[in-house]
Design a protein around this motif. Sequence first.
Motif, short mmCIF file in Angstrom:
data_model
loop_
_atom_site.label_atom_id
_atom_site.label_comp_id
_atom_site.label_asym_id
_atom_site.label_seq_id
_atom_site.Cartn_x
_atom_site.Cartn_y
_atom_site.Cartn_z
N ILE A 57 0.87 -1.24 0.16
CA ILE A 57 -0.09 0.06 -0.01
C ILE A 57 0.92 1.05 -0.04
N GLU A 58 0.59 2.34 -0.91
CA GLU A 58 1.48 3.23 -1.34
C GLU A 58 0.82 4.63 -0.67
N ASP A 59 1.68 5.50 -0.73
CA ASP A 59 0.85 7.27 -0.58
C ASP A 59 2.02 7.86 -1.20
N ASN A 60 1.95 8.37 -2.36
CA ASN A 60 2.49 9.28 -3.18
C ASN A 60 4.04 8.44 -3.47
N GLY A 61 3.83 7.18 -3.70
CA GLY A 61 4.95 6.26 -3.96
C GLY A 61 5.90 5.71 -2.68
N LEU A 62 5.42 6.12 -1.63
CA LEU A 62 6.09 5.58 -0.54
C LEU A 62 5.20 4.30 0.03
N ILE A 63 5.83 3.62 0.58
CA ILE A 63 5.14 2.31 1.39
C ILE A 63 4.77 2.63 2.74
N ILE A 64 3.30 2.76 2.75
CA ILE A 64 2.62 2.93 4.06
C ILE A 64 2.02 1.63 4.66
N GLY A 65 1.86 0.55 4.29
CA GLY A 65 1.16 -0.44 4.66
C GLY A 65 1.33 -1.50 3.85
N LEU A 66 0.61 -2.86 4.38
CA LEU A 66 0.59 -4.02 3.41
C LEU A 66 -0.93 -4.81 3.82
N ALA A 67 -1.30 -5.24 2.70
CA ALA A 67 -2.62 -6.09 2.87
C ALA A 67 -2.75 -7.47 2.55
N ASP A 68 -3.26 -8.25 3.40
CA ASP A 68 -3.17 -9.72 3.16
C ASP A 68 -4.17 -10.06 2.01
N PRO A 69 -3.86 -10.40 0.92
CA PRO A 69 -5.02 -10.49 -0.23
C PRO A 69 -5.68 -11.69 0.08
N VAL A 70 -5.46 -12.70 1.01
CA VAL A 70 -6.20 -13.82 1.08
C VAL A 70 -7.10 -13.99 2.34
N GLY A 71 -6.33 -13.47 3.57
CA GLY A 71 -7.10 -13.58 4.88
C GLY A 71 -7.59 -12.36 5.16
#
Length: 457
Positions: A74-88
């Motif tokens: 997950i990005e904001d203006n090209g910077l990583i700000i998080g991660l999302a589990d696409p399965v759980g």
Amino acid sequence: MARDTIDSTPITGVAELAATLEAGCKPADAFRIGTEHEKFGFNLADLSPIPYEGPRGIEAVLTGMERLLGWERIEDNGLIIGLADPVGGGAISIEPGGQFELSGAPLENLHQTCRETNCHLSQVREVAEPLGIGFLGLGMTPTWRREDIPVMPKSRYQIMTRYMPKVGTLGLDMMYRTSTIQVNLDFSSEADMRKKMQVGLALQPVATAIFANSPFTDGKPNGFRSYRAEIWKDTDNDRSGGLPIAFDASFGFETYVEWAIDVSMYFVKRGSTYHDVTGTTFREFMNGALKGVIPDPTPTIGDWNNHLSTLFPDVRLKKYLEMRGADGGPWRRICALPALWVGLMYDDGVLDQAHEMIRDWSAEEREALRNDVPAGGLETRFRNGRVLDLAKEMLALSREGLKRRARVNDGGQDERVHLAAVEETLASGLSPADVMLRRYAGEWGGDLSHAFKDYAY
């Protein structure tokens, strides 16, 4: 919150907004448990807060977690700000001061919740320790000054940082120096939501007292058991607090919507841009106030969902209910907080007993409880007793609810095993804050560096 919502469906009126909340209703056998917790990253070498950028910062931890887990970036203006589990369905995000948050997946039982927590903390250590980074489980940073805490590069936080001093004196402390544990719970109907909302709001200060864990500010005792809870009293009272309207007999989804749309928005997101619209309520937005101010000024369901995420009552309503009163704490308490509320909320008979427990509390009593608990903790007076007495009654009901659920682990233990930390607190009559204050005056010798060892994950 890991990711802001994008849903371009135009809004036609209040009834439609209420329907988005009502869509959360589900049968009891589909109820799930979503547990969230935040923690403070610190440099192991000197116990200072870690920055976002650089080889030993939040960005490096998130990138390492991305490689380890394979979750979506997950990005904001090209910077990583998080991660999302696409399965759980779980997610990792960062709060304004770098607090590292796990928003857990919706799980069926508390044994799964505890496994999820333990797995996450193990993964975080695997990534962070080689970088010289540790994580602290408390409700507030015990030694860091607000001006020393780095600012995370999230657009919504820039808007909030500018706005908070306009509506309260402690909002920036809330953003940058506090952390929490919360649990998200389901409801089956509007009536079930109303009952759970009322029980949750009335008993939230009791949970605050049980989990109180923020007695230090700027390196010394601050006079509170939960200074985090005290901060919420002067953050932005238009969007936070005990939500008195929830105790009206007619309270329902539309009532909550009518309250929510009269609260000032923070932002409207169009594309990747966050437009600062503070000072404009959602109702005004619906009535055309932003025409000529932002692109595509027609309010959407995505705008509504984002607005809901910026409201902070002690129990927040979305398509589920969020219990928001507890300080952050050590790992056992990450399991204990959801256990306490699941036991109360997920058995109809126990929920009825909990509702009967609080049914005749006046609005003045509820407000006094919320105001007094941050300092008084479990010793706070209530009617002819103390909050400790209420907490023991709350615990007994929760134990019964978890017993009736009868969800057992591989060892044959039901979910009551996860209440152990609460049971120890109430047996001693000492909140986590009381224990910390005793250590500070005793074995720590007034040296709060010990907290970074004793309360690190």
